[in-house]
Scaffold this motif. Structure first.
Motif, PDB file in Angstrom:
ATOM      1  N   HIS A 137     -16.696  10.959  28.563  1.00  0.00           N
ATOM      2  CA  HIS A 137     -17.656  10.595  27.509  1.00  0.00           C
ATOM      3  C   HIS A 137     -19.074  10.427  28.057  1.00  0.00           C
ATOM      4  O   HIS A 137     -19.774   9.453  27.761  1.00  0.00           O
ATOM      5  CB  HIS A 137     -17.204   9.314  26.819  1.00  0.00           C
ATOM      6  N   VAL A 138     -19.528  11.413  28.814  1.00  0.00           N
ATOM      7  CA  VAL A 138     -20.780  11.285  29.565  1.00  0.00           C
ATOM      8  C   VAL A 138     -22.016  11.256  28.682  1.00  0.00           C
ATOM      9  O   VAL A 138     -23.077  10.779  29.110  1.00  0.00           O
ATOM     10  CB  VAL A 138     -20.910  12.427  30.605  1.00  0.00           C
ATOM     11  N   TRP A 139     -21.924  11.764  27.443  1.00  0.00           N
ATOM     12  CA  TRP A 139     -23.100  11.849  26.568  1.00  0.00           C
ATOM     13  C   TRP A 139     -23.647  10.481  26.192  1.00  0.00           C
ATOM     14  O   TRP A 139     -24.780  10.375  25.733  1.00  0.00           O
ATOM     15  CB  TRP A 139     -22.756  12.636  25.302  1.00  0.00           C
ATOM     16  N   PHE A 140     -22.887   9.408  26.393  1.00  0.00           N
ATOM     17  CA  PHE A 140     -23.380   8.083  26.032  1.00  0.00           C
ATOM     18  C   PHE A 140     -24.304   7.474  27.084  1.00  0.00           C
ATOM     19  O   PHE A 140     -24.841   6.379  26.874  1.00  0.00           O
ATOM     20  CB  PHE A 140     -22.219   7.138  25.716  1.00  0.00           C
ATOM     21  N   HIS A 203     -11.010   2.898  21.191  1.00  0.00           N
ATOM     22  CA  HIS A 203     -10.581   3.527  22.433  1.00  0.00           C
ATOM     23  C   HIS A 203     -11.721   3.533  23.432  1.00  0.00           C
ATOM     24  O   HIS A 203     -12.878   3.329  23.086  1.00  0.00           O
ATOM     25  CB  HIS A 203      -9.992   4.923  22.185  1.00  0.00           C
ATOM     26  N   ASP A 204     -11.381   3.739  24.678  1.00  0.00           N
ATOM     27  CA  ASP A 204     -12.305   3.490  25.784  1.00  0.00           C
ATOM     28  C   ASP A 204     -13.281   4.653  25.958  1.00  0.00           C
ATOM     29  O   ASP A 204     -13.205   5.419  26.919  1.00  0.00           O
ATOM     30  CB  ASP A 204     -11.512   3.253  27.065  1.00  0.00           C
ATOM     31  N   ALA A 205     -14.253   4.750  25.027  1.00  0.00           N
ATOM     32  CA  ALA A 205     -15.213   5.855  25.049  1.00  0.00           C
ATOM     33  C   ALA A 205     -16.614   5.417  25.449  1.00  0.00           C
ATOM     34  O   ALA A 205     -17.513   6.248  25.500  1.00  0.00           O
ATOM     35  CB  ALA A 205     -15.273   6.511  23.664  1.00  0.00           C
ATOM     36  N   PHE A 206     -16.810   4.141  25.783  1.00  0.00           N
ATOM     37  CA  PHE A 206     -18.172   3.624  25.882  1.00  0.00           C
ATOM     38  C   PHE A 206     -18.531   3.071  27.259  1.00  0.00           C
ATOM     39  O   PHE A 206     -19.470   2.290  27.388  1.00  0.00           O
ATOM     40  CB  PHE A 206     -18.393   2.569  24.801  1.00  0.00           C
ATOM     41  N   GLU A 207     -17.810   3.480  28.293  1.00  0.00           N
ATOM     42  CA  GLU A 207     -18.138   3.005  29.638  1.00  0.00           C
ATOM     43  C   GLU A 207     -19.517   3.498  30.080  1.00  0.00           C
ATOM     44  O   GLU A 207     -20.264   2.759  30.737  1.00  0.00           O
ATOM     45  CB  GLU A 207     -17.064   3.455  30.635  1.00  0.00           C
ATOM     46  N   TYR A 208     -19.868   4.736  29.734  1.00  0.00           N
ATOM     47  CA  TYR A 208     -21.188   5.239  30.109  1.00  0.00           C
ATOM     48  C   TYR A 208     -22.285   4.540  29.302  1.00  0.00           C
ATOM     49  O   TYR A 208     -23.377   4.289  29.823  1.00  0.00           O
ATOM     50  CB  TYR A 208     -21.269   6.751  29.900  1.00  0.00           C
ATOM     51  N   PHE A 215     -23.798  -3.408  29.108  1.00  0.00           N
ATOM     52  CA  PHE A 215     -22.754  -4.005  28.275  1.00  0.00           C
ATOM     53  C   PHE A 215     -21.450  -4.076  29.056  1.00  0.00           C
ATOM     54  O   PHE A 215     -21.244  -3.339  30.030  1.00  0.00           O
ATOM     55  CB  PHE A 215     -22.511  -3.172  27.010  1.00  0.00           C
ATOM     56  N   GLU A 216     -20.583  -4.956  28.614  1.00  0.00           N
ATOM     57  CA  GLU A 216     -19.180  -4.945  29.015  1.00  0.00           C
ATOM     58  C   GLU A 216     -18.405  -4.307  27.876  1.00  0.00           C
ATOM     59  O   GLU A 216     -18.691  -4.570  26.714  1.00  0.00           O
ATOM     60  CB  GLU A 216     -18.678  -6.371  29.246  1.00  0.00           C
ATOM     61  N   VAL A 217     -17.448  -3.450  28.188  1.00  0.00           N
ATOM     62  CA  VAL A 217     -16.660  -2.835  27.128  1.00  0.00           C
ATOM     63  C   VAL A 217     -15.184  -3.186  27.294  1.00  0.00           C
ATOM     64  O   VAL A 217     -14.667  -3.291  28.402  1.00  0.00           O
ATOM     65  CB  VAL A 217     -16.836  -1.300  27.081  1.00  0.00           C
ATOM     66  N   GLN A 218     -14.543  -3.372  26.159  1.00  0.00           N
ATOM     67  CA  GLN A 218     -13.101  -3.579  26.091  1.00  0.00           C
ATOM     68  C   GLN A 218     -12.583  -2.671  24.985  1.00  0.00           C
ATOM     69  O   GLN A 218     -13.241  -2.518  23.954  1.00  0.00           O
ATOM     70  CB  GLN A 218     -12.763  -5.037  25.765  1.00  0.00           C
TER      71      GLN A 218
END
Length: 316
Positions: A137-140, A203-208, A215-218
């Protein structure tokens, strides 16, 4: 100069039907180049870099389509094989497309994987999962997406050298647009304090995104929506939401809401009020003709939804 663009990282010559190695030559048509791509996020990138020299069709061209689980139809395969050029995201985002893409090498159709430029970097900026695979999900992270635009510009310049100057100039403009997007996003998120910068999604799409905007993502599911979460993961997130008094979670355009609704219900049972802060774009951009059809538009939509739900307001 011939272009050697091939599948799965563009690493080896395609083979013809009789098994002999084949070379994909540079574009020799009258133009514009007929490009078929996988997702509408890729469609936006190709339009941004290709400009008037391309016409672009996306197979997964809608905000509710999940590229992790989408299986190409015979119609999609026909569309791919009729293209002058095929462009896809890579890093296993389009997991069900392997066979369809593989078949293109027998037809001499050139293929560009836009994340190949990132795969060649050292040190790598790609986020590795616990399973040892790169998060697609690199576009983020607009900085990374600008690099993908630069790579696409270079590949298009090799494929269609008569318009190389236009492609390279477009890639430079796109990099500026991505920097502006980051600046606008930082401004919009300015009122979200550190203790509220927890993004909980389906779903885990926002790490980037987390990397770019602090941010922290869960997430309930992993990087692929094909991984089903267990009751244990749902309960872990409920405990986290209650303990840290997180007030909002987010659904996604292309993912079922059922797991997020389970979090809301579980928090309610524990005496904690949890709201759904908004519906985010994750694996796709918005519908054609809307501001969110571009990556910049979709990302800024997400940021506005996140800021509205998590920012500190007067009186709080």
């Amino acid at each position: 100069m011939p272009l050697f663009l091939f599948l799965g990282g563009c690493a080896k010559p395609a083979e013809s039907e009789n098994g002999e190695a084949g070379v994909v030559e540079t574009f020799d048509g009258d133009g514009p180049i007929k490009v078929v791509c996988t997702t509408n996020i890729i469609k936006d990138l190709v339009r941004q870099i290709g400009g008037k020299h391309v016409t672009v069709t996306a197979i997964m061209d809608g905000p509710s389509i999940d590229p992790h689980s989408y299986t190409p139809s015979p119609k999609d395969t026909n569309l791919l094989t009729a293209a002058d050029l095929v462009v896809y995201s890579g890093l296993h985002l389009e997991g069900q497309f392997d066979a369809a893409l593989e078949s293109l090498k027998h037809r001499g159709i050139p293929v560009i994987c836009v994340t190949d430029g990132l795969k060649n970097e050292s040190p790598s900026r790609l986020i590795q999962t616990d399973d040892g695979v790169a998060d697609p999900h690199v576009w983020f992270d607009p900085n990374l997406w600008a690099t993908c635009g630069e790579w696409l510009g270079s590949e298009l310049s090799t494929f269609d050298p008569s318009h190389a100057e236009d492609y390279n100039a477009a890639a430079e403009r796109f990099a500026v647009q991505m920097k502006d997007t980051i600046a606008e996003g930082v401004k919009l998120l300015a009122n979200v304090p550190d203790d509220r910068r927890v993004l909980v999604t389906a779903h885990d799409a926002f790490e980037y995104f987390a990397q770019a905007f602090n941010f922290e993502v869960q997430a309930v599911q992993g990087i692929s929506t094909e991984s089903e979460p267990g009751v244990r993961r749902i309960n872990q997130l409920i405990d986290l939401l209650v303990a840290r008094k997180i007030g909002a979670v987010f659904t996604e355009q292309s993912v079922s809401e059922k797991n997020i609704q389970a979090l809301v219900a579980g928090c309610e049972s524990a005496g904690h009020q949890l709201t759904i802060g908004g519906k985010l774009f994750s694996d796709t951009a918005g519908p054609e003709g809307t501001p969110e059809e571009t990556l910049a538009g979709a990302l800024l939509h997400n940021i506005r939804e996140i800021a509205a739900a998590l920012e500190t307001k007067k009186g709080q």
